[in-house]
Design a protein around this motif. Structure first.
Motif, PDB file in Angstrom:
ATOM      1  N   GLU A 175      -2.240   7.290 -10.687  1.00 42.98           N
ATOM      2  CA  GLU A 175      -3.001   6.108 -11.120  1.00 42.98           C
ATOM      3  C   GLU A 175      -4.296   6.526 -11.803  1.00 42.98           C
ATOM      4  O   GLU A 175      -4.644   6.012 -12.882  1.00 42.98           O
TER       5      GLU A 175
ATOM      6  N   THR B  91      -0.492   1.156 -11.541  1.00 46.88           N
ATOM      7  CA  THR B  91       0.711   1.577 -10.815  1.00 46.88           C
ATOM      8  C   THR B  91       0.753   0.984  -9.411  1.00 46.88           C
ATOM      9  O   THR B  91       1.754   1.139  -8.711  1.00 46.88           O
TER      10      THR B  91
ATOM     11  N   ASP C 277       7.414  -0.200  -4.655  1.00 47.73           N
ATOM     12  CA  ASP C 277       6.245   0.670  -4.547  1.00 47.73           C
ATOM     13  C   ASP C 277       6.692   2.102  -4.823  1.00 47.73           C
ATOM     14  O   ASP C 277       7.880   2.428  -4.678  1.00 47.73           O
ATOM     15  N   PHE C 278       5.733   2.940  -5.185  1.00 44.01           N
ATOM     16  CA  PHE C 278       6.037   4.332  -5.505  1.00 44.01           C
ATOM     17  C   PHE C 278       5.041   5.247  -4.807  1.00 44.01           C
ATOM     18  O   PHE C 278       3.863   4.937  -4.709  1.00 44.01           O
TER      19      PHE C 278
ATOM     20  N   GLU D 263       3.204   9.177  -4.546  1.00 38.90           N
ATOM     21  CA  GLU D 263       2.615  10.069  -5.546  1.00 38.90           C
ATOM     22  C   GLU D 263       3.665  10.958  -6.205  1.00 38.90           C
ATOM     23  O   GLU D 263       3.536  11.322  -7.374  1.00 38.90           O
TER      24      GLU D 263
ATOM     25  N   SER E 227       5.854   8.318  -8.613  1.00 39.70           N
ATOM     26  CA  SER E 227       5.170   7.292  -9.410  1.00 39.70           C
ATOM     27  C   SER E 227       5.368   7.447 -10.911  1.00 39.70           C
ATOM     28  O   SER E 227       5.553   6.459 -11.636  1.00 39.70           O
TER      29      SER E 227
ATOM     30  N   SER F  14       6.434   3.458 -12.131  1.00 39.73           N
ATOM     31  CA  SER F  14       5.591   2.620 -11.280  1.00 39.73           C
ATOM     32  C   SER F  14       4.686   1.623 -11.991  1.00 39.73           C
ATOM     33  O   SER F  14       4.059   0.792 -11.338  1.00 39.73           O
TER      34      SER F  14
END
Length: 360
Positions: free
Chosen positions: A205, A223, A248-249, A251, A254, A258
């Motif tokens: 993110e 994200t 949801d994702f 790390e 992602s 995401s």
């Protein structure tokens, strides 16, 4: 790889012999109405589609919903936030390009270079191969049984760094020799984004906000579901219009899918890709010849034929389907977002047809 793009070269207009519809009262351009009704007449009840058309130096927004009367109608949803799924991979490629230009990363760096433990199989996979789907890694990791609280309705949420470490140490079984064959891999792209973020001591993110979202003023893009204005967030639905779960994702996953965004924000992304920009140019450059006029850039799918060079990517999550297509030479692009699961064929054909229309 999106195959519907092949029809662009042979697409042609059809005579409009349809009777007036309610949608024709909501959308001024009747060619758009015809294309929409030809492609998504079966849009499930209580679902919607958001479209941005970028051409001739302008951006035009179209919103469609199927209301409770089972009729397609226009709706203002340009600021509504959808999950864009695997279109995220194009963003990951651009982050990689940025870090190459700043000498924070190299195309030739290996997977083994990124970790302080031995990777017995696949350690020589390069970051470039992760970015163009030639690593040989499978589409998904094979140690899902190790994931704590795994949820089939939210499958990417809990795949942890420990799960990834375990996979790389003991479970890797390549499906092809790295660098020799295109094999689409969510796993590989997730690893790429994770390693890029680690290089900057940030999250995926944070990487996106710094490199793309903040510079382009993409205020509705993130994200993380918790970052989305709930008044703008569109509910995910299945092919029958029933509400399902957002995805949801973690790390480690992602970078594969995401991002949540709006067509307003995505039109800014399209416009940036039109520019002669070192970072964006690098991501758009061919890195692998798939065959039959298809190529890979870094994250981007590329189609070349009869003077066209089209960048594209589709996306799909548990309650969303999407498609992005753009031509840098003609400065035209289309983004289509929907909150319908497994609706990719219709969304891709709609995007393709609208792209043909704005290029005529």
């Amino acid at each position: 790889m999106v195959l519907s793009i092949c029809f662009i070269i042979t697409s042609c207009s059809k005579d409009d012999d349809s009777s007036p519809s309610e949608l024709s009262n909501d959308i001024e351009n009747q060619n758009y109405v015809r294309i929409i009704e030809e492609n998504i007449a079966n849009l499930p009840i209580n679902t919607q589609v958001a479209i941005a058309l970028v051409y001739n130096g302008t951006t035009e927004y179209i919103g469609i919903t199927n209301n409770n009367n089972n009729k397609l109608r226009g709706v203002n949803n340009a600021e509504s936030v959808f999950e864009i799924g695997s279109i995220t991979k194009a963003f990951t490629g651009i982050c990689f390009s940025k870090m190459i230009t700043t000498k924070e990363a190299l195309l030739s760096e290996t997977l083994q270079d990124q970790f302080n433990f031995l990777i017995p199989t696949g350690g020589s996979i390069t970051l470039e191969q992760l970015a163009n789907h030639t690593s040989g890694l499978p589409r998904l990791p094979t140690n899902i049984d190790e994931v704590v609280n795994f949820d089939i309705d939210n499958p990417y949420a809990n795949y942890s760094t420990e799960n990834l470490k375990s996979y790389l140490q003991t479970d890797v079984n390549l499906n092809s020799v790295s660098g020799t064959e295109y094999l689409y891999s969510n796993l590989g792209m997730g690893i790429l984004g994770y390693t890029l973020a680690q290089k900057r001591n940030t999250s995926y993110e944070g990487l996106l906000q710094d490199i793309i979202f903040n510079p382009l003023n993409m205020e509705n893009s993130t994200t993380l579901l918790d970052n989305v204005d709930t008044s703008k967030l569109v509910e995910p639905r299945d092919i029958n219009g029933n509400i399902v779960s957002h995805w949801d994702f973690s790390e480690t996953t992602s970078a594969g899918g995401s991002i949540k965004s709006s067509v307003t924000d995505m039109s800014k992304f399209i416009l940036k890709n039109f520019e002669d920009n070192t970072v964006f140019n690098l991501a758009q450059s061919e890195t692998f010849d798939i065959g039959n006029n298809f190529y890979m850039g870094l994250g981007w799918n590329i189609f070349k034929a009869d003077g066209y060079e089209l960048l594209n990517h589709n996306g799909g999550t548990g309650g969303f389907s999407s498609m992005l297509m753009l031509d840098k030479e003609t400065q035209t692009g289309v983004i289509v977002l929907s909150n319908v699961e497994d609706y990719n064929d219709a969304i891709e054909e709609l995007c393709n047809s609208l792209f043909v229309e704005i290029n005529e």
